[in-house]
Design a protein around this motif. Sequence first.
Motif, PDB file in Angstrom:
ATOM      1  N   SER A 256     -33.911 -30.105   2.717  1.00 15.46           N
ATOM      2  CA  SER A 256     -34.188 -31.142   1.725  1.00 15.46           C
ATOM      3  C   SER A 256     -33.606 -30.776   0.365  1.00 15.46           C
ATOM      4  O   SER A 256     -33.076 -31.628  -0.349  1.00 15.46           O
ATOM      5  CB  SER A 256     -35.700 -31.361   1.621  1.00 15.46           C
ATOM      6  N   ARG A 257     -33.682 -29.507   0.010  1.00 14.75           N
ATOM      7  CA  ARG A 257     -33.204 -29.057  -1.297  1.00 14.75           C
ATOM      8  C   ARG A 257     -31.694 -28.821  -1.324  1.00 14.75           C
ATOM      9  O   ARG A 257     -31.068 -28.977  -2.364  1.00 14.75           O
ATOM     10  CB  ARG A 257     -33.933 -27.769  -1.697  1.00 14.75           C
ATOM     11  N   ALA A 258     -31.127 -28.424  -0.210  1.00 15.55           N
ATOM     12  CA  ALA A 258     -29.694 -28.139  -0.147  1.00 15.55           C
ATOM     13  C   ALA A 258     -29.114 -28.745   1.131  1.00 15.55           C
ATOM     14  O   ALA A 258     -28.821 -28.044   2.094  1.00 15.55           O
ATOM     15  CB  ALA A 258     -29.454 -26.637  -0.184  1.00 15.55           C
ATOM     16  N   PRO A 259     -28.945 -30.070   1.165  1.00 14.92           N
ATOM     17  CA  PRO A 259     -28.559 -30.753   2.402  1.00 14.92           C
ATOM     18  C   PRO A 259     -27.147 -30.445   2.890  1.00 14.92           C
ATOM     19  O   PRO A 259     -26.823 -30.735   4.044  1.00 14.92           O
ATOM     20  CB  PRO A 259     -28.695 -32.238   2.036  1.00 14.92           C
ATOM     21  N   ASN A 260     -26.309 -29.864   2.047  1.00 14.41           N
ATOM     22  CA  ASN A 260     -24.933 -29.569   2.461  1.00 14.41           C
ATOM     23  C   ASN A 260     -24.715 -28.094   2.804  1.00 14.41           C
ATOM     24  O   ASN A 260     -23.611 -27.697   3.173  1.00 14.41           O
ATOM     25  CB  ASN A 260     -23.956 -29.963   1.344  1.00 14.41           C
ATOM     26  N   ALA A 261     -25.756 -27.292   2.678  1.00 13.95           N
ATOM     27  CA  ALA A 261     -25.608 -25.841   2.804  1.00 13.95           C
ATOM     28  C   ALA A 261     -25.629 -25.360   4.252  1.00 13.95           C
ATOM     29  O   ALA A 261     -26.180 -26.012   5.142  1.00 13.95           O
ATOM     30  CB  ALA A 261     -26.708 -25.140   2.023  1.00 13.95           C
ATOM     31  N   ARG A 262     -25.034 -24.190   4.441  1.00 13.23           N
ATOM     32  CA  ARG A 262     -25.203 -23.437   5.682  1.00 13.23           C
ATOM     33  C   ARG A 262     -26.398 -22.507   5.488  1.00 13.23           C
ATOM     34  O   ARG A 262     -26.457 -21.768   4.503  1.00 13.23           O
ATOM     35  CB  ARG A 262     -23.960 -22.622   6.000  1.00 13.23           C
ATOM     36  N   ILE A 263     -27.341 -22.532   6.410  1.00 13.77           N
ATOM     37  CA  ILE A 263     -28.523 -21.679   6.363  1.00 13.77           C
ATOM     38  C   ILE A 263     -28.402 -20.678   7.511  1.00 13.77           C
ATOM     39  O   ILE A 263     -28.325 -21.074   8.673  1.00 13.77           O
ATOM     40  CB  ILE A 263     -29.808 -22.506   6.497  1.00 13.77           C
ATOM     41  N   ILE A 264     -28.364 -19.394   7.185  1.00 10.73           N
ATOM     42  CA  ILE A 264     -28.211 -18.345   8.187  1.00 10.73           C
ATOM     43  C   ILE A 264     -29.488 -17.518   8.249  1.00 10.73           C
ATOM     44  O   ILE A 264     -29.903 -16.927   7.252  1.00 10.73           O
ATOM     45  CB  ILE A 264     -27.008 -17.440   7.865  1.00 10.73           C
ATOM     46  N   VAL A 265     -30.122 -17.511   9.427  1.00 10.79           N
ATOM     47  CA  VAL A 265     -31.367 -16.781   9.639  1.00 10.79           C
ATOM     48  C   VAL A 265     -31.052 -15.511  10.425  1.00 10.79           C
ATOM     49  O   VAL A 265     -30.498 -15.565  11.524  1.00 10.79           O
ATOM     50  CB  VAL A 265     -32.393 -17.643  10.398  1.00 10.79           C
TER      51      VAL A 265
ATOM     52  N   PHE B 153     -26.955 -36.020  14.387  1.00 12.87           N
ATOM     53  CA  PHE B 153     -26.869 -37.070  13.372  1.00 12.87           C
ATOM     54  C   PHE B 153     -25.548 -37.033  12.611  1.00 12.87           C
ATOM     55  O   PHE B 153     -25.281 -37.908  11.788  1.00 12.87           O
ATOM     56  CB  PHE B 153     -28.038 -36.953  12.393  1.00 12.87           C
ATOM     57  N   GLY B 154     -24.722 -36.013  12.863  1.00 11.82           N
ATOM     58  CA  GLY B 154     -23.420 -35.950  12.225  1.00 11.82           C
ATOM     59  C   GLY B 154     -23.461 -35.734  10.728  1.00 11.82           C
ATOM     60  O   GLY B 154     -22.533 -36.140  10.017  1.00 11.82           O
ATOM     61  N   VAL B 155     -24.515 -35.101  10.240  1.00 12.82           N
ATOM     62  CA  VAL B 155     -24.657 -34.892   8.794  1.00 12.82           C
ATOM     63  C   VAL B 155     -24.130 -33.503   8.418  1.00 12.82           C
ATOM     64  O   VAL B 155     -23.972 -32.628   9.261  1.00 12.82           O
ATOM     65  CB  VAL B 155     -26.127 -35.044   8.361  1.00 12.82           C
ATOM     66  N   PRO B 156     -23.866 -33.281   7.127  1.00 19.21           N
ATOM     67  CA  PRO B 156     -23.323 -31.988   6.697  1.00 19.21           C
ATOM     68  C   PRO B 156     -24.332 -30.854   6.855  1.00 19.21           C
ATOM     69  O   PRO B 156     -25.523 -31.070   7.071  1.00 19.21           O
ATOM     70  CB  PRO B 156     -22.996 -32.223   5.205  1.00 19.21           C
ATOM     71  N   GLY B 157     -23.824 -29.625   6.695  1.00 24.52           N
ATOM     72  CA  GLY B 157     -24.677 -28.447   6.723  1.00 24.52           C
ATOM     73  C   GLY B 157     -24.940 -27.937   8.120  1.00 24.52           C
ATOM     74  O   GLY B 157     -24.512 -28.515   9.128  1.00 24.52           O
ATOM     75  N   SER B 158     -25.683 -26.820   8.199  1.00 31.86           N
ATOM     76  CA  SER B 158     -25.995 -26.203   9.488  1.00 31.86           C
ATOM     77  C   SER B 158     -27.158 -25.240   9.315  1.00 31.86           C
ATOM     78  O   SER B 158     -27.489 -24.833   8.192  1.00 31.86           O
ATOM     79  CB  SER B 158     -24.780 -25.436  10.027  1.00 31.86           C
TER      80      SER B 158
ATOM     81  N   MET C 254     -18.048 -28.376  11.496  1.00 32.43           N
ATOM     82  CA  MET C 254     -18.872 -28.737  10.345  1.00 32.43           C
ATOM     83  C   MET C 254     -18.616 -30.196   9.998  1.00 32.43           C
ATOM     84  O   MET C 254     -17.501 -30.693  10.153  1.00 32.43           O
ATOM     85  CB  MET C 254     -18.539 -27.857   9.139  1.00 32.43           C
ATOM     86  N   ASN C 255     -19.632 -30.884   9.516  1.00 37.50           N
ATOM     87  CA  ASN C 255     -19.475 -32.290   9.113  1.00 37.50           C
ATOM     88  C   ASN C 255     -19.347 -32.434   7.596  1.00 37.50           C
ATOM     89  O   ASN C 255     -19.455 -33.533   7.071  1.00 37.50           O
ATOM     90  CB  ASN C 255     -20.669 -33.107   9.617  1.00 37.50           C
ATOM     91  N   ASN C 256     -19.123 -31.317   6.911  1.00 34.72           N
ATOM     92  CA  ASN C 256     -18.856 -31.367   5.474  1.00 34.72           C
ATOM     93  C   ASN C 256     -17.403 -31.769   5.256  1.00 34.72           C
ATOM     94  O   ASN C 256     -16.503 -31.238   5.901  1.00 34.72           O
ATOM     95  CB  ASN C 256     -19.107 -30.002   4.828  1.00 34.72           C
ATOM     96  N   VAL C 257     -17.157 -32.712   4.356  1.00 28.43           N
ATOM     97  CA  VAL C 257     -15.806 -33.167   4.083  1.00 28.43           C
ATOM     98  C   VAL C 257     -15.514 -33.134   2.597  1.00 28.43           C
ATOM     99  O   VAL C 257     -16.428 -33.163   1.752  1.00 28.43           O
ATOM    100  CB  VAL C 257     -15.568 -34.595   4.623  1.00 28.43           C
ATOM    101  N   ARG C 258     -14.218 -33.062   2.275  1.00 27.59           N
ATOM    102  CA  ARG C 258     -13.750 -33.154   0.893  1.00 27.59           C
ATOM    103  C   ARG C 258     -12.897 -34.404   0.782  1.00 27.59           C
ATOM    104  O   ARG C 258     -12.016 -34.652   1.609  1.00 27.59           O
ATOM    105  CB  ARG C 258     -12.912 -31.934   0.529  1.00 27.59           C
TER     106      ARG C 258
END
Length: 367
Positions: free
Chosen positions: A229-238, A289-294, A359-363
């Motif tokens: 929710s706070r960083a919808p375009n970010a990659r989150i690595i656990v 859902f094809g949205v950015p981030g992971s 990734m679904n992030n685009v420029r």
Amino acid sequence: MCRHRAAAQGEAALDEATRQTPRWTRRAIVQIVAAAAIGAALAVACAPLGVLPRLACAVLDAGCPADQEPHGRLPQATRLTPVQVAQGGMYVALGDSYSSGEGVWDLDHKPLNDGADRCHRATGSYVPLVAQTYRFGGGTAFYACSGATTTQILSGQYGQKPQITRVGPNASLVTLSIGGNDAGFTKVLTGCIVKLPWSSACVEQDAAVARRIDELRPSLTKVLRELRSRAPNARIIVLGYPRPFPEDPVATVDNMSAEDQTWLNGMTRRLNDTVASVVSDFDRTIAAFGVPGSVEYVDAYEAFTGHEVGRPQPYLNGLSVNMEELKVNARSYHPTGDGYRRFAELITKQIAAGPGRPMNNVRLDAP
């Protein structure tokens, strides 16, 4: 003269057509012949001037020069690589003691930032090493805190702002290790160490630990949802946890028998599998859902193979006791400097590899 000749020919054609054609079509023929005459006149009189091609290009978008830029181009969308996504903004490092640097904290001479002395954030953690390997457009924010649970990621510790509040829309990479404190591993390990040598008190904790690990699922999902929710375009690595003891232990270590060590290894594996399952399910939803981030999981279970506690060059500190205070040092069973460097290798490798899907992030590039 060319215009007079074309006009005369047009009139003759009109007279002939008028005589041989029914009255109701005469008006249409008049219009057609007039248009043909005007077109022929323009073609003959003006072709040398190059007006006709330019007129056709401007009006009909036909016959335009090949090197001319087409009108009305839309911005070009370029899919970003995993590394481009990670480096595009700020790197925010969250999590528990395995991320904060607890195992090397007492080697630091100066706290990294506000609250680092309470959270035992150390320069020897994997976080500064990752920040040295990649250049992040928004810099690095390091706020992992020793002892953190999933609840405390959201609510805060030691009077400090909650770790989650350090994440904003400019975050492009978030790393964290979490779940060990929810499972109560510190108390579990203590119970295994202080028991009587012949006691089975260590493995008797099995049911309680398994229950706490199962209860981790909804709370970890809540943390991931808040991060997204706070960083919808970010990659989150656990990052997962390493196996603390050799796969087939044979000698007693810190009052823990081979059976105790095997059981602790199994609980670590069970914790990692639970975290990996939650992360995998979450990322599948993002991809669907094809949205950015992971959201990505790094399996560290085998990362310290050959360097477990009890080995000649361990990547985990063994039991350390302050004999003056009769207190177990917090660095016990936390990574050494070599252990954190190994973690840094795993994280940097994951940054380069990505989530195993596009990734679904685009420029968007301007035309």
